[in-house]
Design a protein around this motif. Structure first.
Motif, PDB file in Angstrom:
ATOM      1  N   ASP A 222       0.840  -1.208   0.000  1.00  0.00           N
ATOM      2  CA  ASP A 222       0.000   0.000   0.000  1.00  0.00           C
ATOM      3  C   ASP A 222       0.871   1.253   0.000  1.00  0.00           C
ATOM      4  N   LEU A 223       1.946   1.218   0.780  1.00  0.00           N
ATOM      5  CA  LEU A 223       2.876   2.350   0.830  1.00  0.00           C
ATOM      6  C   LEU A 223       3.413   2.646  -0.575  1.00  0.00           C
ATOM      7  N   GLU A 224       3.748   1.594  -1.305  1.00  0.00           N
ATOM      8  CA  GLU A 224       4.386   1.747  -2.609  1.00  0.00           C
ATOM      9  C   GLU A 224       3.406   2.130  -3.711  1.00  0.00           C
ATOM     10  N   HIS A 225       2.205   1.567  -3.672  1.00  0.00           N
ATOM     11  CA  HIS A 225       1.324   1.677  -4.836  1.00  0.00           C
ATOM     12  C   HIS A 225       0.086   2.556  -4.632  1.00  0.00           C
ATOM     13  N   THR A 226      -0.168   3.024  -3.418  1.00  0.00           N
ATOM     14  CA  THR A 226      -1.357   3.850  -3.189  1.00  0.00           C
ATOM     15  C   THR A 226      -0.948   5.195  -2.583  1.00  0.00           C
ATOM     16  N   ALA A 227      -1.951   5.998  -2.233  1.00  0.00           N
ATOM     17  CA  ALA A 227      -1.698   7.294  -1.590  1.00  0.00           C
ATOM     18  C   ALA A 227      -1.757   7.161  -0.076  1.00  0.00           C
ATOM     19  N   ALA A 228      -1.347   5.990   0.419  1.00  0.00           N
ATOM     20  CA  ALA A 228      -1.353   5.763   1.866  1.00  0.00           C
ATOM     21  C   ALA A 228      -0.519   6.827   2.562  1.00  0.00           C
ATOM     22  N   TRP A 229      -1.074   7.357   3.665  1.00  0.00           N
ATOM     23  CA  TRP A 229      -0.431   8.438   4.398  1.00  0.00           C
ATOM     24  C   TRP A 229       0.863   7.959   5.050  1.00  0.00           C
ATOM     25  N   GLY A 230       1.919   8.760   4.994  1.00  0.00           N
ATOM     26  CA  GLY A 230       3.201   8.397   5.582  1.00  0.00           C
ATOM     27  C   GLY A 230       3.376   8.980   6.970  1.00  0.00           C
ATOM     28  N   GLY A 231       4.160   8.300   7.808  1.00  0.00           N
ATOM     29  CA  GLY A 231       4.395   8.774   9.168  1.00  0.00           C
ATOM     30  C   GLY A 231       5.844   8.569   9.582  1.00  0.00           C
ATOM     31  N   GLN A 232       6.055   8.412  10.893  1.00  0.00           N
ATOM     32  CA  GLN A 232       7.403   8.389  11.436  1.00  0.00           C
ATOM     33  C   GLN A 232       8.203   7.171  10.972  1.00  0.00           C
ATOM     34  N   LEU A 233       7.538   6.018  10.788  1.00  0.00           N
ATOM     35  CA  LEU A 233       8.250   4.835  10.303  1.00  0.00           C
ATOM     36  C   LEU A 233       8.794   5.063   8.897  1.00  0.00           C
ATOM     37  N   GLU A 234       7.965   5.650   8.047  1.00  0.00           N
ATOM     38  CA  GLU A 234       8.398   5.931   6.680  1.00  0.00           C
ATOM     39  C   GLU A 234       9.524   6.965   6.660  1.00  0.00           C
ATOM     40  N   LEU A 235       9.452   7.953   7.557  1.00  0.00           N
ATOM     41  CA  LEU A 235      10.531   8.947   7.639  1.00  0.00           C
ATOM     42  C   LEU A 235      11.841   8.283   8.060  1.00  0.00           C
ATOM     43  N   ARG A 236      11.750   7.343   9.007  1.00  0.00           N
ATOM     44  CA  ARG A 236      12.946   6.610   9.425  1.00  0.00           C
ATOM     45  C   ARG A 236      13.550   5.871   8.232  1.00  0.00           C
ATOM     46  N   ALA A 237      12.689   5.227   7.431  1.00  0.00           N
ATOM     47  CA  ALA A 237      13.179   4.517   6.249  1.00  0.00           C
ATOM     48  C   ALA A 237      13.786   5.499   5.243  1.00  0.00           C
ATOM     49  N   LEU A 238      13.170   6.667   5.084  1.00  0.00           N
ATOM     50  CA  LEU A 238      13.668   7.657   4.125  1.00  0.00           C
ATOM     51  C   LEU A 238      15.043   8.186   4.511  1.00  0.00           C
ATOM     52  N   THR A 239      15.300   8.353   5.808  1.00  0.00           N
ATOM     53  CA  THR A 239      16.631   8.816   6.205  1.00  0.00           C
ATOM     54  C   THR A 239      17.698   7.810   5.759  1.00  0.00           C
ATOM     55  N   LYS A 240      17.358   6.527   5.826  1.00  0.00           N
ATOM     56  CA  LYS A 240      18.303   5.490   5.406  1.00  0.00           C
ATOM     57  C   LYS A 240      18.455   5.494   3.886  1.00  0.00           C
ATOM     58  N   VAL A 241      17.341   5.632   3.189  1.00  0.00           N
ATOM     59  CA  VAL A 241      17.374   5.637   1.718  1.00  0.00           C
ATOM     60  C   VAL A 241      18.183   6.820   1.197  1.00  0.00           C
ATOM     61  N   LEU A 242      17.940   8.003   1.776  1.00  0.00           N
ATOM     62  CA  LEU A 242      18.582   9.234   1.303  1.00  0.00           C
ATOM     63  C   LEU A 242      19.904   9.512   2.009  1.00  0.00           C
ATOM     64  N   GLN A 243      20.123   8.828   3.167  1.00  0.00           N
ATOM     65  CA  GLN A 243      21.303   9.063   3.992  1.00  0.00           C
ATOM     66  C   GLN A 243      21.406  10.541   4.373  1.00  0.00           C
ATOM     67  N   LEU A 244      20.259  11.041   4.827  1.00  0.00           N
ATOM     68  CA  LEU A 244      20.145  12.437   5.255  1.00  0.00           C
ATOM     69  C   LEU A 244      19.338  12.484   6.547  1.00  0.00           C
ATOM     70  N   PRO A 245      19.662  13.402   7.453  1.00  0.00           N
ATOM     71  CA  PRO A 245      18.817  13.573   8.641  1.00  0.00           C
ATOM     72  C   PRO A 245      17.531  14.315   8.278  1.00  0.00           C
ATOM     73  N   ILE A 246      16.487  14.024   9.015  1.00  0.00           N
ATOM     74  CA  ILE A 246      15.194  14.693   8.817  1.00  0.00           C
ATOM     75  C   ILE A 246      14.727  15.224  10.161  1.00  0.00           C
ATOM     76  N   GLU A 247      14.293  16.485  10.190  1.00  0.00           N
ATOM     77  CA  GLU A 247      13.710  17.046  11.408  1.00  0.00           C
ATOM     78  C   GLU A 247      12.272  17.463  11.115  1.00  0.00           C
ATOM     79  N   VAL A 248      11.394  17.231  12.095  1.00  0.00           N
ATOM     80  CA  VAL A 248       9.968  17.522  11.932  1.00  0.00           C
ATOM     81  C   VAL A 248       9.552  18.497  13.035  1.00  0.00           C
ATOM     82  N   ILE A 249       9.141  19.693  12.630  1.00  0.00           N
ATOM     83  CA  ILE A 249       8.738  20.733  13.579  1.00  0.00           C
ATOM     84  C   ILE A 249       7.234  20.619  13.835  1.00  0.00           C
TER      85      ILE A 249
END
Length: 297
Positions: A222-249
């Motif tokens: 669902d994450l890959e193929h639909t407009a499923a809403w993303g949250g903190q788990l997906e952000l954690r995965a994105l930091t690994k994919v992009l190798q960049l820190p992410i901050e959320v205000i």
């Protein structure tokens, strides 16, 4: 023949002028406070919120009073007409001009427009006094201290990925060429290949049990193929994919920092609980614009 404005139209015009005057006054107040004076900036934010709320309350009261006066006048007129009908209904009907279908349509459209303006005015008052407005004020203050401001992202289920995409573009990162679809695909693939890092945080809402392998695969699909809403788990995965820190205000909580193991400049997102009727939403940020330049743009 010049068309005469109704009391509602005159009041709406007056309210628009007062709102415009208030915005000009607020802009003047902002320009008078040095950007590096954090204490005065905070006081200014509170003063602006009070001025806006006071004006909205005043407008609401004036609309309520006008409606009350109008209802009273209508009642008087209706009582008078009823009396006239009793005394000479046939003669009265003969003297009354016949209303055409076109006029009825115009009258109906005018009534609908007045009702719409009234609903808009009520919504504005509720918004100024509601949690969404308060959240916006708090975020504006936090971002202002960082010389940042919100940059709106569409609310379409992809907001978190679009916000990340915008941040990558602002930092001229090579990954900015990735589409939302590609960001989703890479996020899902990372979660699949590191299931042990994510499965413990996913539970079935009906049973409370940790996701099974099949349930986890459906989540990633669902994450890959639909407009499923993303949250903190997906952000954690994105930091690994992009190798960049992410901050959320956030408005009412400390800033969340993910991927602090990376030394690169952080991607900054804004998390809003009350942004839209659907609730939670992510926006991106941009450098705070000079008010003078913002007006020219």
């Amino acid at each position: 023949m010049e068309e005469v404005e109704t009391a509602e139209e005159l009041l709406a015009k007056q309210h628009r002028k007062e709102k415009k005057d208030l915005q000009a006054k607020i802009q003047s107040m902002k320009n008078a406070v040095p950007k590096n004076d954090k204490k005065r900036r905070k006081q200014l934010t509170e003063e602006v919120a009070k001025l806006e709320a006071d004006l909205s309350q005043k407008h609401e009261e004036e609309l309520r009073q006008l409606k009350s006066e109008t209802d009273t006048k209508v009642e008087v007129v209706m009582n008078g007409m009823e009396t006239m009908k009793v005394e000479g209904e046939e003669q009265e009907e003969a003297r009354q001009p016949r209303v055409t279908k076109a006029q009825k349509r115009r009258d109906k459209k005018a009534a609908q427009e007045k009702e719409r303006e009234s609903r808009i005015a009520e919504a504005e008052v509720q918004n100024l006094q509601g949690v969404r407005h308060q959240e916006g004020l708090k975020l504006a203050q936090k971002l202002g201290e960082l010389k940042l401001q919100i940059k709106e992202i569409p609310s379409d289920g992809h907001c978190m990925y679009r916000a990340v995409q915008d941040q990558l573009a602002q930092q001229s990162k090579p990954e900015s060429a990735l589409s939302v679809k590609e960001l989703r695909a890479r996020t899902a693939e990372h979660m699949r290949s590191h299931a042990d890092d994510f499965l413990p945080f996913l539970t079935n809402p009906d049973t409370g049990d940790m996701y099974t392998t099949d349930e986890f695969e459906k989540y990633c699909s669902d994450l890959e193929h639909t407009a499923a809403w993303g949250g903190q788990l997906e952000l954690r995965a994105l930091t690994k994919v992009l190798q960049l820190p992410i901050e959320v205000i956030q408005a009412d909580s400390p800033t969340i920092k993910i991927g602090e193991e990376y030394d690169s400049e952080a991607i900054t997102l804004v998390y809003m609980r009350h942004a839209y009727g659907l609730g939670e939403h992510y926006n991106t940020v941009e450098r705070l614009k000079d008010p003078a330049n913002a007006e020219d743009s």
